[in-house]
Design a protein around this motif. Structure first.
Motif, PDB file in Angstrom:
ATOM      1  N   GLU A 135       0.382   1.993  -8.440  1.00  0.00           N
ATOM      2  CA  GLU A 135      -0.997   1.510  -7.889  1.00  0.00           C
ATOM      3  C   GLU A 135      -1.177   1.933  -6.323  1.00  0.00           C
ATOM      4  N   LEU A 136      -0.128   1.616  -5.730  1.00  0.00           N
ATOM      5  CA  LEU A 136      -0.052   1.955  -4.119  1.00  0.00           C
ATOM      6  C   LEU A 136      -0.461   3.312  -4.052  1.00  0.00           C
ATOM      7  N   GLU A 137       0.434   4.242  -4.709  1.00  0.00           N
ATOM      8  CA  GLU A 137       0.306   5.789  -4.578  1.00  0.00           C
ATOM      9  C   GLU A 137      -0.993   6.136  -4.745  1.00  0.00           C
ATOM     10  N   SER A 138      -1.663   5.476  -5.713  1.00  0.00           N
ATOM     11  CA  SER A 138      -3.091   6.065  -6.184  1.00  0.00           C
ATOM     12  C   SER A 138      -4.149   5.889  -5.187  1.00  0.00           C
ATOM     13  N   GLU A 139      -3.828   4.373  -4.493  1.00  0.00           N
ATOM     14  CA  GLU A 139      -4.699   3.972  -3.501  1.00  0.00           C
ATOM     15  C   GLU A 139      -4.411   5.049  -2.024  1.00  0.00           C
ATOM     16  N   VAL A 140      -3.267   5.126  -1.925  1.00  0.00           N
ATOM     17  CA  VAL A 140      -3.052   5.837  -0.790  1.00  0.00           C
ATOM     18  C   VAL A 140      -3.846   7.310  -0.969  1.00  0.00           C
ATOM     19  N   ALA A 141      -3.510   7.827  -2.233  1.00  0.00           N
ATOM     20  CA  ALA A 141      -4.261   9.331  -2.578  1.00  0.00           C
ATOM     21  C   ALA A 141      -5.668   9.035  -2.237  1.00  0.00           C
ATOM     22  N   ASP A 142      -6.485   8.194  -3.029  1.00  0.00           N
ATOM     23  CA  ASP A 142      -7.813   7.965  -2.813  1.00  0.00           C
ATOM     24  C   ASP A 142      -8.239   7.818  -1.343  1.00  0.00           C
TER      25      ASP A 142
END
Length: 200
Positions: A135-142
């Motif tokens: 979840e954190l990784e996708s937030e950072v990517a977003d």
């Protein structure tokens, strides 16, 4: 242990990697009884990595000491490929091993001898940590993507304002409308504007 999706229950798919056949079979049986789906068993680290890449399980339970490729190196490779969380089995609770395992991205570990009451919570913790990490990784990517888009749109607005003698809000509306009309992302339109106008 199991997750419910629209009325159906899907057991978490687990790969067991342990070089000692008796322990491996016991563990597979224990996991099956606890409601997990053991999709494969590996007897060395290299085989574990290959099976993880091939089968994409939800989780790998792996011994630290294994032939061909040790468990920590195997866990490192599985982590690098972003396949799934790894729970380590170990007969040793040495600090150095625990630190190596943590650095390899191991989400939880179980000290031998173990029972189902040791294994199930460790699996739940690992799956939960893995979920948070993804979840954190996708937030950072977003966030990164949004920032890149905003920068590109700002550059394109500047180019349009200069070349077409229009206001900032008109330039923004032009980019927005073009993106919608051509079914493109605003960043793609903005990049094209900058590239095209700079050549002109």
């Amino acid at each position: 242990m199991t997750e419910t999706t629209t009325g159906t229950t899907t057991a978490k798919r687990i790969l067991v990697a342990e070089d000692e056949a008796i322990i491996r079979l016991d563990l597979a049986e224990m996991l099956g009884e606890a409601g997990y789906d053991v999709v494969a068993q590996a007897s060395n680290g290299e085989q574990a990595v290959q099976l993880a890449i091939e089968l994409r399980p939800d989780l790998v339970v792996m011994d630290v000491k294994m032939p061909v490729l040790d468990g920590i190196s195997a866990a490192e490779q599985i982590g690098r490929e972003r396949i799934c969380p790894v729970v380590m089995l170990t007969a040793f609770s040495q600090t150095e091993l625990v630190e190596r395992a943590r650095d390899a991205g191991v989400m939880a570990y179980i000290v031998k001898p173990f029972t189902a009451t040791d294994v199930v919570p460790a699996i739940d913790i690992a799956l939960s940590r893995w979920g948070e990490l993804k979840e954190l990784e996708s937030e950072v990517a977003d966030l990164g993507e949004r920032l890149e888009t905003r920068k590109a749109v700002d550059r394109a607005k500047g180019v349009l304002m200069t070349k077409l003698k229009i206001t900032e809000s008109e330039a923004f509306r032009w980019i927005q409308k073009t993106a919608m009309d051509r079914r493109l992302g605003m960043k793609e339109v903005a990049d094209a504007v900058v590239a095209g106008m700079e050549k002109a």
